[in-house]
Structure formats: C-alpha cells, structure tokens
Scaffold this active site. Structure first.
Site, mmCIF file in Angstrom:
data_model
loop_
_atom_site.group_PDB
_atom_site.id
_atom_site.type_symbol
_atom_site.label_atom_id
_atom_site.label_comp_id
_atom_site.label_asym_id
_atom_site.label_seq_id
_atom_site.Cartn_x
_atom_site.Cartn_y
_atom_site.Cartn_z
ATOM 1 N N CYS A 75 0.832 -1.214 0.000
ATOM 2 C CA CYS A 75 0.000 0.000 0.000
ATOM 3 C C CYS A 75 0.865 1.263 0.000
ATOM 4 O O CYS A 75 1.567 1.543 0.973
ATOM 5 C CB CYS A 75 -0.908 -0.034 1.224
ATOM 6 S SG CYS A 75 -1.812 1.494 1.542
ATOM 7 N N CYS A 78 0.201 3.771 2.794
ATOM 8 C CA CYS A 78 0.700 3.210 4.060
ATOM 9 C C CYS A 78 2.192 3.496 4.218
ATOM 10 O O CYS A 78 2.665 3.819 5.307
ATOM 11 C CB CYS A 78 0.466 1.705 4.113
ATOM 12 S SG CYS A 78 -1.267 1.205 4.057
#
Length: 158
Positions: A75, A78
């Site tokens: 991600c 993230c």
C-alpha cells in the site's frame, strides 16, 4: 478514496516479498515480557508490531491511549504514513503507544473493526475505539485526535 488502498484490490502477498523499509520498529518478540504473565511491554517512543493474538490483550492492558495503524506492505499511502507514525511515537513517548498491524497477516483484527481501506488509523482508549482516520492525512490530524485523548492536554478533561 484518495490516499487509501481498498482491501479488495490487495494482492494475497506483498508484490516484492519485502516489508516497509522506511519503518523503524522493534520486533514484537523483544517487547514481550518473558515471565509467566506474558505482558507486552513497549519501549517508550518505539512502534510495536502486533499480531491478532496480541493486539486485543495489549489494548486491554494499556493504561495509555493506543494508536493502531492498520497497513500492508503493498500500500503506497501506508508507506507514506510510516514516517508520520514514527514521529508520533517519538512525540508522544511515554504518553501513548503506536502499534502497527499488518492487514495481510492479521485479518481477524481488520474484520473485527470493519476495515475496508488502508491505511486506517484507530485511536483506542481503555480498549475502546474513540476515533478513526481512514486514508492518509497530515500529521496534525493524528496529533489533534490524540491530544483530545490525553488528560493533560485534552479539552474535555474533568
């Protein structure tokens, strides 16, 4: 949603098989008390990586607010959140604990909290979710929420 990765689009495993290199953390094994109690003792200012089995126990035992960053290595948002969480751990050293839960390895926690997009940051106090931020935000957004949970700086204290 901008700044978030959907769970349904997630690959089964990280694409390159690596973890997020930008995150400076301690391994869970080095933070677990080796006595019979099994108490998880975080080092102040450092991030804990916890599993499904450990996170609920830690939330129940914590006498401080806990920030739980649900993330995955594939991600992009993230990865951009990682240095913010590192800063939060240092900034709130001794006042709150920052925990990271890898979605790919800990689906039970994500399912229990109905997490559909990552990053999702949950703010716990007394083992209860007090607030949630979905997607990537500025550090000030996370600090504002945490400040409300801290008795010495919160505006809603008695």
């Amino acid at each position: 949603m901008s700044g978030a990765c959907g769970r349904d689009s997630a690959p089964e495993k990280p694409v390159d098989g690596t973890t997020m290199a930008a995150v400076t953390t301690i391994e869970t094994d080095s933070t677990v008390d080796t006595t019979d109690s099994g108490t998880i003792k975080p080092k102040a200012g450092e991030i804990l990586h916890l599993s499904d089995a450990q996170i609920h126990k830690f939330l129940k035992q914590s006498d401080k607010p806990v920030i739980v960053d649900v993330w995955a290595p594939w991600c992009g948002p993230c990865k951009r959140l990682a240095p913010i969480m590192d800063d939060m751990a240092r900034q709130y050293k001794g006042k709150a604990t920052v925990v990271k839960v890898n979605l790919d390895e800990n689906k039970a926690f994500a399912n229990a909290h109905n997490i559909k997009s990552i990053p999702t940051v949950l703010f716990f106090q007394n083992a209860e979710v007090k607030e949630t931020i979905i997607g990537l935000s500025r550090q000030k957004a996370y600090s504002n929420v945490l400040d409300k949970l801290l008795p010495e700086t919160g505006s809603d204290t008695i």
